[in-house]
Design an enzyme around this catalytic site. Structure first.
Site, PDB file in Angstrom:
ATOM      1  N   THR A 154      -8.576  -4.453  14.480  1.00  0.00           N
ATOM      2  CA  THR A 154      -9.760  -3.662  14.814  1.00  0.00           C
ATOM      3  C   THR A 154     -10.954  -4.525  15.171  1.00  0.00           C
ATOM      4  OG1 THR A 154      -9.041  -1.817  13.433  1.00  0.00           O
ATOM      5  CG2 THR A 154     -11.391  -1.952  13.907  1.00  0.00           C
TER       6      THR A 154
ATOM      7  N   SER B 182      -0.302  -2.954  12.527  1.00  0.00           N
ATOM      8  CA  SER B 182       0.825  -2.082  12.219  1.00  0.00           C
ATOM      9  C   SER B 182       2.079  -2.499  12.979  1.00  0.00           C
ATOM     10  CB  SER B 182       0.476  -0.622  12.527  1.00  0.00           C
ATOM     11  OG  SER B 182       0.150  -0.464  13.890  1.00  0.00           O
TER      12      SER B 182
ATOM     13  N   THR C  12      -6.371  -4.491   9.527  1.00  0.00           N
ATOM     14  CA  THR C  12      -6.390  -4.151   8.106  1.00  0.00           C
ATOM     15  C   THR C  12      -5.118  -3.474   7.608  1.00  0.00           C
ATOM     16  OG1 THR C  12      -7.475  -2.025   8.555  1.00  0.00           O
ATOM     17  CG2 THR C  12      -8.907  -3.923   8.130  1.00  0.00           C
ATOM     18  N   ASP C  13      -4.380  -2.808   8.503  1.00  0.00           N
ATOM     19  CA  ASP C  13      -3.273  -1.977   8.037  1.00  0.00           C
ATOM     20  C   ASP C  13      -2.207  -2.766   7.287  1.00  0.00           C
ATOM     21  OD1 ASP C  13      -4.430   0.308   8.981  1.00  0.00           O
ATOM     22  OD2 ASP C  13      -3.247   0.422  10.810  1.00  0.00           O
TER      23      ASP C  13
ATOM     24  N   THR D 238       5.685   0.128  -9.006  1.00  0.00           N
ATOM     25  CA  THR D 238       5.081   1.416  -9.333  1.00  0.00           C
ATOM     26  C   THR D 238       4.263   1.952  -8.159  1.00  0.00           C
ATOM     27  OG1 THR D 238       3.562   2.584 -10.818  1.00  0.00           O
ATOM     28  CG2 THR D 238       3.081   0.267 -10.391  1.00  0.00           C
ATOM     29  N   GLN D 239       4.198   3.276  -8.063  1.00  0.00           N
ATOM     30  CA  GLN D 239       3.355   3.931  -7.066  1.00  0.00           C
ATOM     31  C   GLN D 239       1.885   3.887  -7.460  1.00  0.00           C
ATOM     32  OE1 GLN D 239       4.823   7.946  -6.816  1.00  0.00           O
ATOM     33  NE2 GLN D 239       6.966   7.286  -6.655  1.00  0.00           N
TER      34      GLN D 239
END
Length: 362
Positions: free
Chosen positions: A12, A66, A96-97, A296-297
């Site tokens: 970006t 991405s 940033t992704d 973990t989520q």
């Protein structure tokens, strides 16, 4: 005198609208001209930091992050090694992704760092007046040239984070990155508040990348890892209520090239369904040599092996402790690409090698 090298990969920060109005990163030479037009960065210098200069390089093809792949991680690592001896610090401008994945990977691909490698970017392009791009860029440059932190970091919205502890936590706000399980290494305000007690130690001469022979050896290892990447896959699976054993089996049997690792995003402290068929699918994967990571989520906290009867350690999954999913994935890819066998990979995945995890007793 300090000299910082900036590697522009896209993202970006370097975007402008294309003919259809969609943002796309500009080529490297155009981006360098843009940066030189910014207040405080003309003449390849950094205002208010006498003696601090910068150079810029770029990838042949600028990318939205991405679209980044593990092969791109190795390209970035090689580019840093190519100019390592001539510079005191490095800034990698990145979208940033997937920045947290790349920052994590570089921490494992560049053992022996004796100089800072700081990933940065922005939520809004540099060409926009109301943007976080310029302070993020100037901050990363200044820190890379003045802070002797020997590790890979992420600098975003005044905070310098350990790269393999960083996560993207907001898609819109300028405070886009956080480090849920580890404090910042430094914070920038009217002065730089250093948390130097947390920094990784300087490497010894036997491993330091400041030694030419060590850099040459690292290049050879990167070449081998690059060649190995086409031979395996590492999928990630988000667990959810009602997930079926067939989903696990389909992911592992249908992925090409074959999966050698699997990162599970489990519930809470690493819990998953107790359905016998589901557990049998994971146990079968473990027996076949697939390294299964139990993450973990949840944003903060840790996977504690053996804490609950529903833990996944019984089927051979390796508890990630407080390692981020991004770091867990990047570390697993890097270790598998290094040609290690599943037993060795399992042992190293549960061992801190670049400050990426804290071993916690259940």
């Amino acid at each position: 005198m300090a000299k910082v090298h900036v590697l522009y990969t896209g993202g970006t920060i370097g975007c402008v609208p294309d003919a259809q109005g969609a943002l796309a990163p500009v080529p490297g030479p155009e981006f360098e001209r843009l940066v030189l037009s910014m207040p405080g960065l003309s003449g390849h210098r950094v205002a208010d930091h006498p003696g601090l200069t910068w150079t810029m390089g770029w990838l042949d093809r600028t990318l939205d992050s991405s679209a980044m792949t593990p092969a791109d991680w190795i390209v970035i690592a090689r580019r840093i090694l190519d100019v390592y001896d001539e510079h005191d610090g490095f800034v990698v401008l990145h979208g940033t992704d997937s920045m947290a994945y790349t920052a994590s990977a570089l921490s494992f691909l560049l053992p022996g760092l004796s100089k800072p490698v700081i990933l940065g970017g922005s939520q809004v392009p540099l060409t926009v007046a109301l943007s976080d791009a310029l302070p993020n860029l100037v901050g990363a440059l200044a820190l890379a040239g003045t802070l002797p932190v020997p590790e890979v970091c992420v600098f975003f919205d005044t905070r310098l984070l350990r790269g393999n502890r960083a996560r993207k936590i907001d898609a819109n706000r300028f405070a886009g990155f956080g480090s849920p399980n580890f404090p910042p290494l430094a914070t920038v305000g009217s002065f730089v508040d250093r948390n130097s007690a947390l920094w990784l130690p300087m490497p010894g001469e036997d491993s330091s990348l400041s030694v030419p022979a060590n850099r040459a050896g690292r290049r050879e290892e990167l070449d081998a890892q690059a060649a190995a990447l086409d031979g395996f896959s590492v999928p990630m699976l988000w667990l959810h209520p009602g997930i079926r054993a067939s989903t696990v089996s389909a992911m592992l049997s249908g992925t090409v090239p074959a999966a050698k690792g699997l990162v599970l995003l489990a519930f809470g402290e690493g819990n998953g369904p107790t359905d016998p068929a589901f557990l049998a699918a994971l146990a079968g994967a473990d027996r076949s040599g697939v390294v299964v990571m139990d993450n973990t989520q949840v944003q903060a906290g840790a996977v504690l092996p053996g804490a609950y009867a529903t833990g996944l350690g019984a089927v051979g999954a390796v508890g990630a402790y407080d390692m981020t999913p991004e770091a867990s994935y990047a570390k697993l890819v890097c270790l598998l690409a290094a040609g290690l066998d599943p037993v060795a990979v399992k042992g190293l995945m549960a061992t801190p090698i670049a400050g990426e995890l804290t071993v916690i007793d259940a």
